[in-house]
Design an enzyme around this catalytic site. Structure first.
Site, PDB file in Angstrom:
ATOM      1  N   LYS A 256      -1.717  -6.660   8.876  1.00  0.00           N
ATOM      2  CA  LYS A 256      -2.339  -7.973   9.104  1.00  0.00           C
ATOM      3  C   LYS A 256      -2.375  -8.339  10.574  1.00  0.00           C
ATOM      4  CE  LYS A 256      -1.353  -9.890   4.542  1.00  0.00           C
ATOM      5  NZ  LYS A 256      -1.479 -11.142   3.798  1.00  0.00           N
TER       6      LYS A 256
ATOM      7  N   LYS B   8       3.260  -4.836   6.306  1.00  0.00           N
ATOM      8  CA  LYS B   8       2.394  -6.023   6.249  1.00  0.00           C
ATOM      9  C   LYS B   8       2.085  -6.514   7.666  1.00  0.00           C
ATOM     10  CE  LYS B   8       2.855  -8.169   2.271  1.00  0.00           C
ATOM     11  NZ  LYS B   8       3.391  -8.999   1.203  1.00  0.00           N
TER      12      LYS B   8
ATOM     13  N   ASP C 281      -8.355 -13.212   3.207  1.00  0.00           N
ATOM     14  CA  ASP C 281      -6.992 -13.220   3.749  1.00  0.00           C
ATOM     15  C   ASP C 281      -7.008 -14.068   5.025  1.00  0.00           C
ATOM     16  OD1 ASP C 281      -4.562 -12.633   5.111  1.00  0.00           O
ATOM     17  OD2 ASP C 281      -4.306 -10.935   3.742  1.00  0.00           O
TER      18      ASP C 281
ATOM     19  N   ASN D 174       0.586 -21.107  -8.195  1.00  0.00           N
ATOM     20  CA  ASN D 174       1.889 -20.430  -8.089  1.00  0.00           C
ATOM     21  C   ASN D 174       2.980 -21.463  -7.836  1.00  0.00           C
ATOM     22  OD1 ASN D 174       2.272 -20.673  -5.069  1.00  0.00           O
ATOM     23  ND2 ASN D 174       0.303 -19.585  -5.142  1.00  0.00           N
TER      24      ASN D 174
HETATM   25  N1  CTP Z   1      -1.931 -14.880   3.203  1.00  0.00           N
HETATM   26  C1  CTP Z   1      -3.091 -15.532   3.631  1.00  0.00           C
HETATM   27  N2  CTP Z   1      -4.222 -15.469   2.878  1.00  0.00           N
HETATM   28  C2  CTP Z   1      -4.235 -14.782   1.704  1.00  0.00           C
HETATM   29  C3  CTP Z   1      -3.053 -14.126   1.258  1.00  0.00           C
HETATM   30  C4  CTP Z   1      -1.921 -14.201   2.034  1.00  0.00           C
HETATM   31  O1  CTP Z   1      -3.076 -16.153   4.693  1.00  0.00           O
HETATM   32  N3  CTP Z   1      -5.349 -14.753   1.007  1.00  0.00           N
HETATM   33  C5  CTP Z   1      -0.743 -14.907   4.060  1.00  0.00           C
HETATM   34  C6  CTP Z   1       0.421 -15.682   3.520  1.00  0.00           C
HETATM   35  O2  CTP Z   1       0.385 -17.019   3.950  1.00  0.00           O
HETATM   36  C7  CTP Z   1       1.605 -14.923   4.090  1.00  0.00           C
HETATM   37  C8  CTP Z   1       1.129 -13.500   4.200  1.00  0.00           C
HETATM   38  O3  CTP Z   1      -0.293 -13.577   4.172  1.00  0.00           O
HETATM   39  O4  CTP Z   1       1.888 -15.332   5.402  1.00  0.00           O
HETATM   40  C9  CTP Z   1       1.644 -12.569   3.152  1.00  0.00           C
HETATM   41  O5  CTP Z   1       1.161 -12.861   1.926  1.00  0.00           O
HETATM   42  P1  CTP Z   1       1.500 -11.961   0.621  1.00  0.00           P
HETATM   43  O6  CTP Z   1       0.862 -12.651  -0.524  1.00  0.00           O
HETATM   44  O7  CTP Z   1       2.942 -11.701   0.573  1.00  0.00           O
HETATM   45  O8  CTP Z   1       0.818 -10.610   1.001  1.00  0.00           O
HETATM   46  P2  CTP Z   1      -0.452  -9.951   0.452  1.00  0.00           P
HETATM   47  O9  CTP Z   1      -1.286  -9.610   1.618  1.00  0.00           O
HETATM   48  O10 CTP Z   1      -1.084 -10.787  -0.592  1.00  0.00           O
HETATM   49  O11 CTP Z   1       0.125  -8.623  -0.136  1.00  0.00           O
HETATM   50  P3  CTP Z   1       0.724  -8.306  -1.571  1.00  0.00           P
HETATM   51  O12 CTP Z   1       0.491  -9.526  -2.435  1.00  0.00           O
HETATM   52  O13 CTP Z   1      -0.049  -7.142  -1.950  1.00  0.00           O
HETATM   53  O14 CTP Z   1       2.176  -8.049  -1.312  1.00  0.00           O
END
Ligand code: CTP
Length: 412
Positions: A350, A346, A309, A214
């Site tokens: 989380k 979120k 996550d 990304n």
């Molecule tokens: N994050 C993480 N590990 C992952 C995905 C996300 O630690 N596998 C953390 C990111 O560093 C950030 C937060 O979670 O602090 C939010 O990530 P985001 O990608 O926005 O949220 P998602 O849980 O992936 O939700 P979505 O993509 O469905 O919005």
């Protein structure tokens, strides 16, 4: 009567050669009104824009210009000048002086002092919009920031050269406010605390030459790690592949995939503070190919599986959970209310304390860019910050962390 905020403080102001040098005169006046003793170094080019006489008259001090001045070296010496101040301010910081600082040069009095000093340095860049945007200038600024130099601005607007864009020196009143904050801040407010920061993208291999990735640049996460370290925290930065230099005074773990990032994060635990700024790939290839996939006439289908996550794993780690867990919510959502609403969801899902929500739609230029517009979402609601340089977002966030932390129990 309250004492002047800068009373008893010594500030060394380096005035380099840019049209914004005239604003340095106002800065001298404001610093002095604040109670500071202000000594000035005027570069050769700086003296083309403001005269030594005006600088001397306003500061009430001798102006220093020459590196190899016999009188100066016997009376004062550039090393003493470098050490005797509480803070060095470079305003205006031109592209040229930033380049020389980044290269570690000491070919005039100003750069010799900046190389010899052990004191904090605040730079207020001012230059033409193209000069500021040039990759070489951005590289120099990133390197200097990683080395511990602090920056304020530049702001955007009409420039003296007739162009419009980022390059204007921050107004003296705002520089004064930052100087006061820097000198007032209990600099080691996070001494004894441990912190973990994730930053940058992850790469998930599809085959030996392709990956899922990304646009994350790591600028925000690296700036947070540097700001935490400056306040005395013991910081581990776990970063995916980025062009950002390793911040000074931070233990850096370089990883590639989301699973490697989780492993490095778990290794760094327990910590008091955890900030998850990384853009972890949500999915990885279910079965990465061992050899490069060839075209076969058919469009291949890629099976994906979800990555762990990392944030949720740490925030739900029971007794090992850090006292303060901060996540980011990057959304393509320009409506602030909807963005904050999603960030609140979120935060709950989380189990984190704060979520830093930002709109990363392509038009915002947040992903990969230098500036960020964030909302800090907590149990107490949302606080929206103005658009700021990512380093200033980091400073403010870390100030907030330092203020929030003493009320909580330290990590087990
Ligand atoms: N994050 C993480 N590990 C992952 C995905 C996300 O630690 N596998 C953390 C990111 O560093 C950030 C937060 O979670 O602090 C939010 O990530 P985001 O990608 O926005 O949220 P998602 O849980 O992936 O939700 P979505 O993509 O469905 O919005």
């Amino acid at each position: 009567m309250t004492a002047a905020p800068l009373s008893g403080r010594h500030i060394l102001l380096v005035i380099a050669g840019g049209i914004a040098a005239y604003k340095a005169l106002e800065l001298i006046r404001r610093l002095k009104d604040g109670g500071a003793r202000v000594r000035c170094v005027l570069t050769k080019a700086g003296a083309e824009f403001v005269t030594p006489l005006s600088v001397a008259a306003l500061s009430g001090e001798k102006v220093h210009q020459e590196l190899l001045s016999l009188t100066d070296e016997s009376e004062m010496g550039h090393i003493r000048l470098a050490r005797e101040s509480d803070l060095i301010v470079v305003a205006p910081a031109t592209a040229d002086i930033l380049a020389r600082m980044a290269a570690g040069m000491a070919n005039d009095l100003a750069t010799a002092i900046l190389l010899a000093t052990d004191k904090p340095v605040l730079a207020a860049p001012a230059m033409n919009v193209e000069m500021w945007a040039k990759p070489v200038t951005q590289r120099n600024v990133a390197q200097l920031a990683a080395d511990g130099i602090q920056f304020i601005g530049p702001s955007a607007g009409d420039l003296a050269c007739g162009e419009t864009g980022a390059g204007r020196m921050t107004e003296p009143a705002d520089i004064l406010a930052r100087v006061e904050a820097l000198l007032a801040a209990p600099v080691q407010s996070l001494a004894g605390k441990t912190a973990l920061v994730t930053s940058g993208p992850t790469r998930e291999a599809i085959d030996p030459v392709r990956y899922i990735g990304n646009y994350s640049s790591g600028k925000q996460g690296h700036a947070i790690a540097a700001a935490l370290a400056r306040r005395g925290a013991h910081v581990t930065l776990v970063t995916g592949p980025t062009a950002q230099p390793d911040p000074a005074g931070v233990t850096v773990r370089h990883v590639e995939t989301g699973r490697e990032m989780l492993e490095a994060v778990e290794h760094a635990m327990p910590v008091d503070i955890a900030v998850f700024a990384a853009a972890v790939a949500d999915w990885r290839a279910a079965e990465p190919m061992a050899v490069k996939t060839k075209k076969s006439g058919e469009t291949p289908r890629l099976a994906l599986v979800e990555n762990p996550d990392i944030l949720a794993t740490v925030a739900k780690a029971g007794p090992k959970r850090p006292a303060l867990v901060i996540g980011f919510a990057a959304e393509t959502e320009s409506n602030a209310e909807a963005l904050i609403g999603r960030a609140q969801q979120k935060r709950a899902a989380k189990n984190c304390d704060w979520v830093i929500a930002n709109d990363v739609s392509p038009g915002t230029q947040v992903l990969g860019g230098a500036r960020n517009t964030v909302h800090v979402v907590s149990a107490n609601g949302a606080e929206s910050w103005p658009t700021l340089d990512k380093r200033e977002v980091a400073e403010r966030l870390v100030e907030r962390i330092a203020a929030a932390l003493p009320a909580r129990a330290p990590a087990a």
